[in-house]
Design a protein around this motif. Structure first.
Motif, PDB file in Angstrom:
ATOM      1  N   ASP A  13       5.532  -4.568  19.569  1.00 33.99           N
ATOM      2  CA  ASP A  13       4.121  -4.598  19.954  1.00 33.99           C
ATOM      3  C   ASP A  13       3.370  -3.637  19.033  1.00 33.99           C
ATOM      4  O   ASP A  13       3.805  -2.498  18.821  1.00 33.99           O
ATOM      5  CB  ASP A  13       3.946  -4.187  21.411  1.00 33.99           C
ATOM      6  N   ARG A  15       0.132  -2.566  19.337  1.00 37.42           N
ATOM      7  CA  ARG A  15      -1.042  -1.872  19.893  1.00 37.42           C
ATOM      8  C   ARG A  15      -0.813  -0.379  20.083  1.00 37.42           C
ATOM      9  O   ARG A  15      -1.737   0.378  20.367  1.00 37.42           O
ATOM     10  CB  ARG A  15      -1.447  -2.528  21.217  1.00 37.42           C
ATOM     11  N   ASN A  16       0.444   0.052  19.998  1.00 39.58           N
ATOM     12  CA  ASN A  16       0.783   1.479  20.056  1.00 39.58           C
ATOM     13  C   ASN A  16       0.345   2.142  21.373  1.00 39.58           C
ATOM     14  O   ASN A  16      -0.128   3.271  21.397  1.00 39.58           O
ATOM     15  CB  ASN A  16       0.163   2.225  18.864  1.00 39.58           C
ATOM     16  N   ILE A  17       0.523   1.401  22.480  1.00 38.41           N
ATOM     17  CA  ILE A  17       0.155   1.921  23.799  1.00 38.41           C
ATOM     18  C   ILE A  17       1.364   1.787  24.727  1.00 38.41           C
ATOM     19  O   ILE A  17       1.826   0.675  24.990  1.00 38.41           O
ATOM     20  CB  ILE A  17      -1.049   1.171  24.401  1.00 38.41           C
ATOM     21  N   ALA A  18       1.873   2.907  25.207  1.00 41.40           N
ATOM     22  CA  ALA A  18       2.990   2.890  26.155  1.00 41.40           C
ATOM     23  C   ALA A  18       2.486   2.538  27.554  1.00 41.40           C
ATOM     24  O   ALA A  18       1.301   2.712  27.869  1.00 41.40           O
ATOM     25  CB  ALA A  18       3.685   4.240  26.176  1.00 41.40           C
ATOM     26  N   ILE A  19       3.394   2.047  28.414  1.00 43.50           N
ATOM     27  CA  ILE A  19       3.063   1.722  29.799  1.00 43.50           C
ATOM     28  C   ILE A  19       3.887   2.632  30.709  1.00 43.50           C
ATOM     29  O   ILE A  19       5.110   2.663  30.625  1.00 43.50           O
ATOM     30  CB  ILE A  19       3.359   0.243  30.104  1.00 43.50           C
ATOM     31  N   TYR A  52       9.554   3.049  32.576  1.00 44.47           N
ATOM     32  CA  TYR A  52       8.628   3.389  31.493  1.00 44.47           C
ATOM     33  C   TYR A  52       8.884   2.451  30.319  1.00 44.47           C
ATOM     34  O   TYR A  52      10.036   2.197  29.956  1.00 44.47           O
ATOM     35  CB  TYR A  52       8.850   4.838  31.071  1.00 44.47           C
ATOM     36  N   PRO A  54       8.132   1.974  26.334  1.00 46.67           N
ATOM     37  CA  PRO A  54       7.585   2.587  25.107  1.00 46.67           C
ATOM     38  C   PRO A  54       6.593   1.663  24.410  1.00 46.67           C
ATOM     39  O   PRO A  54       6.574   0.447  24.616  1.00 46.67           O
ATOM     40  CB  PRO A  54       8.837   2.802  24.242  1.00 46.67           C
ATOM     41  N   GLN A  55       5.784   2.273  23.548  1.00 45.51           N
ATOM     42  CA  GLN A  55       4.707   1.536  22.904  1.00 45.51           C
ATOM     43  C   GLN A  55       5.195   0.436  21.969  1.00 45.51           C
ATOM     44  O   GLN A  55       4.488  -0.525  21.695  1.00 45.51           O
ATOM     45  CB  GLN A  55       3.791   2.496  22.125  1.00 45.51           C
ATOM     46  N   HIS A  56       6.444   0.534  21.474  1.00 42.70           N
ATOM     47  CA  HIS A  56       6.901  -0.431  20.488  1.00 42.70           C
ATOM     48  C   HIS A  56       7.544  -1.674  21.099  1.00 42.70           C
ATOM     49  O   HIS A  56       7.899  -2.601  20.374  1.00 42.70           O
ATOM     50  CB  HIS A  56       7.881   0.229  19.502  1.00 42.70           C
ATOM     51  N   LYS A  58       7.240  -5.049  23.573  1.00 46.52           N
ATOM     52  CA  LYS A  58       6.216  -5.935  24.129  1.00 46.52           C
ATOM     53  C   LYS A  58       6.326  -6.033  25.649  1.00 46.52           C
ATOM     54  O   LYS A  58       5.325  -6.072  26.357  1.00 46.52           O
ATOM     55  CB  LYS A  58       6.323  -7.328  23.504  1.00 46.52           C
TER      56      LYS A  58
END
Length: 262
Positions: A13, A15-19, A52, A54-56, A58
């Motif tokens: 992914d 967008r470089n945003i973790a969830i 959790y 990670p940002q990488h 999808k």
């Protein structure tokens, strides 16, 4: 040969945003809960299971949460909570995981005068979380009780208004504690405890007991907090009390939050 099925969740992914939490919510599953009187109590829990992301990555693999529940079908319990959360982290390649199960818990109570027995149900949540390899667990119990207004008693020629109240203890545990112990700790500080079944002699007792033991919502949370402070197995807590007022169209509410490590 058929083409390999794509694993979309594992694609990158950009967008470089973790969830913080991603997973499944509100799935029912049978569990076993330790019961101080009878050894074990079988009930049905509603599960929330998150990890959790990670940002990488999808996406996560939602089916694995169900597989984990089913693989522990015969052994889901308070004691197995840590192992299940750690398995979530391992199988989903996550650095943190969160599991919450909400379930009804039943206590067989004896009426104070007649001695008749009946089951009272309590709303219980058990939460387990792994962060940076460290496991923590919380026990949340909602205890319904009776409260009687000290002001109403003081200013009235006779009688006093009372109401049913909900006292909720959300405790972080250093050691395991019986659900029944939390319930008893709260009920001792109420104007009177509740019972599912009462005879007339019992009704007289609980009515007079509440009248002799009036408490504001502020009294309730302070008295319960004092008992929680004295309990070494509880590390931190959030304590709430809500009185469903009988002479107002609103509730009275109070909250105390305390972390003994600070």
């Amino acid at each position: 040969m058929s083409a390999a099925i794509a694993d979309v969740q594992n694609t990158p992914d950009v967008r470089n945003i973790a969830i913080n939490k991603v997973g499944i919510k509100s799935i029912r599953h049978p569990i076993k809960v330790a019961d101080r009187a009878d050894g074990v109590q079988h009930t049905v829990a509603v599960f929330d299971m998150y990890v959790y992301l990670p940002q990488h990555f999808k996406g996560t693999h939602m089916s694995r949460f169900i597989e984990i529940l089913n693989s522990h079908e015969k052994e889901i319990s308070v004691e197995s909570l840590e192992s299940i959360v750690r398995e979530m982290c391992t199988r989903l390649e996550a650095e943190s995981g969160y599991l919450e199960m909400r379930f009804p818990f039943f206590i067989n109570k004896t009426a104070p005068v007649s001695g008749v027995q009946s089951l009272m149900d309590y709303e219980v949540s058990l939460i387990g979380e792994v962060k940076n390899g460290v496991f923590s667990q919380r026990l949340k119990v909602l205890v319904p009780v009776t409260s009687l207004c000290p002001c109403s008693k003081k200013i009235s020629a006779y009688g006093a208004h009372n109401q049913r109240s909900h006292v909720t203890v959300d405790a972080e545990l250093g050691e395991n504690i019986w659900i029944e112990e939390i319930v008893e700790l709260v009920e001792k500080q109420a104007s009177c405890e509740l019972f599912s079944l009462l005879k007339r002699t019992d009704e007289k007792y609980v009515t007079e007991r509440a009248y002799d033991n009036p408490k504001f919502v502020e009294d309730m949370v302070r008295d319960v907090a004092a008992s929680l402070n004295a309990e070494p197995r509880i590390v931190a807590y959030v304590l709430e009390a809500e009185n469903f007022e009988s002479i107002h169209n609103h509730s009275a509410y109070a909250l105390i939050e305390h972390d003994k490590r600070n």
